[in-house]
Enzyme design. Structure first.
Site, PDB file in Angstrom:
ATOM      1  N   CYS A   3       5.684   5.655   8.012  1.00  0.00           N
ATOM      2  CA  CYS A   3       4.959   5.164   9.315  1.00  0.00           C
ATOM      3  C   CYS A   3       5.602   5.494  10.622  1.00  0.00           C
ATOM      4  O   CYS A   3       5.774   6.847  11.011  1.00  0.00           O
ATOM      5  CB  CYS A   3       3.905   3.136   9.229  1.00  0.00           C
ATOM      6  N   HIS A  35       1.529   3.553   4.349  1.00  0.00           N
ATOM      7  CA  HIS A  35       2.255   2.548   3.623  1.00  0.00           C
ATOM      8  C   HIS A  35       2.518   2.256   2.173  1.00  0.00           C
ATOM      9  O   HIS A  35       1.427   2.085   1.482  1.00  0.00           O
ATOM     10  CB  HIS A  35       1.678   1.499   4.296  1.00  0.00           C
ATOM     11  N   GLU A  44       4.254   0.611   0.875  1.00  0.00           N
ATOM     12  CA  GLU A  44       4.524  -0.513   0.023  1.00  0.00           C
ATOM     13  C   GLU A  44       3.322  -1.634   0.500  1.00  0.00           C
ATOM     14  O   GLU A  44       3.173  -2.655  -0.009  1.00  0.00           O
ATOM     15  CB  GLU A  44       5.603  -1.347   0.845  1.00  0.00           C
TER      16      GLU A  44
END
Length: 208
Positions: A78, A180, A182
């Site tokens: 990001c 993202h 994750e």
């Protein structure tokens, strides 16, 4: 071992959770000696480009990251991806880490909501080690108002949101995900797993 850079501008918790789920060995640090001794680096980031660079400068990590990126895999996530570029124009012109040629500017998406927030599908322009097992049309999660502008040869994946948005970029051992991973379900975990494979010496790293 992977090192997550803690410089006060990153969403560390979700990255830590994802790596724990993948059973990867990692530490969270701002210690230059640890970053020099680790096998790979993850640079997360939330907030504004100038603030992130200011925090990196205050912690003395700018030259360390520039130096270590020439030696080992580094993944920016990001805002951490955006500051890999030469400069950003969020609020003011600010020098980035200069690890990938290009600059970061406000998304031009007339009629669409800014920030760009939500799930978008990926178009794969150039496969790279992090796209192993990823298919065109796979969805990942974005939260951002600015995007990178760079040469096509540095683009692995893009998405569309008013304009072409670089989603996954790379140059040598330096990688950046605008989304993202994750927070992107199994697709994101595959990307993090592929990065860990590089760090562990189980993948091929292209160079420009």
């Amino acid at each position: 071992m992977l090192a997550i850079v803690d410089y006060g501008a990153g969403n560390l918790f979700s990255v830590q959770n994802a790596l724990t789920y993948l059973n990867e060995t990692f530490c969270t640090t701002r210690d230059p000696a640890v970053l020099q001794s680790c096998d790979g680096i993850i640079l997360p980031g939330v907030g504004a480009f100038p603030d992130a660079m200011r925090r990196l400068e205050l912690t003395g990590l700018v030259p360390i990251l520039q130096q270590e990126a020439r030696k080992k895999p580094l993944l920016g996530i990001c805002l951490g991806m955006q500051i890999l570029f030469e400069r950003g124009f969020e609020f003011q012109e600010t020098a980035g880490l200069g690890l990938i040629p290009g600059e970061v500017r406000l998304i031009q998406a007339p009629g669409l909501k800014i920030p760009h927030m939500g799930w978008n599908d990926l178009e794969i322009l150039h496969s790279c080690p992090l796209t192993a097992g990823i298919q065109a049309g796979d969805y990942v999660y974005f939260v951002h108002s600015y995007c990178a502008h760079t040469e096509e040869k540095y683009l692995s994946c893009v998405t569309q949101y008013g304009e072409q948005i670089p989603a996954l970029v790379w140059s040598g051992q330096v990688y950046g995900a605008q989304f993202h991973p994750e927070k992107s379900g199994e697709v994101g975990l595959k990307i993090l797993r592929n990065f860990a494979r590089l760090v562990n010496g189980d993948g091929d790293t292209p160079c420009y």
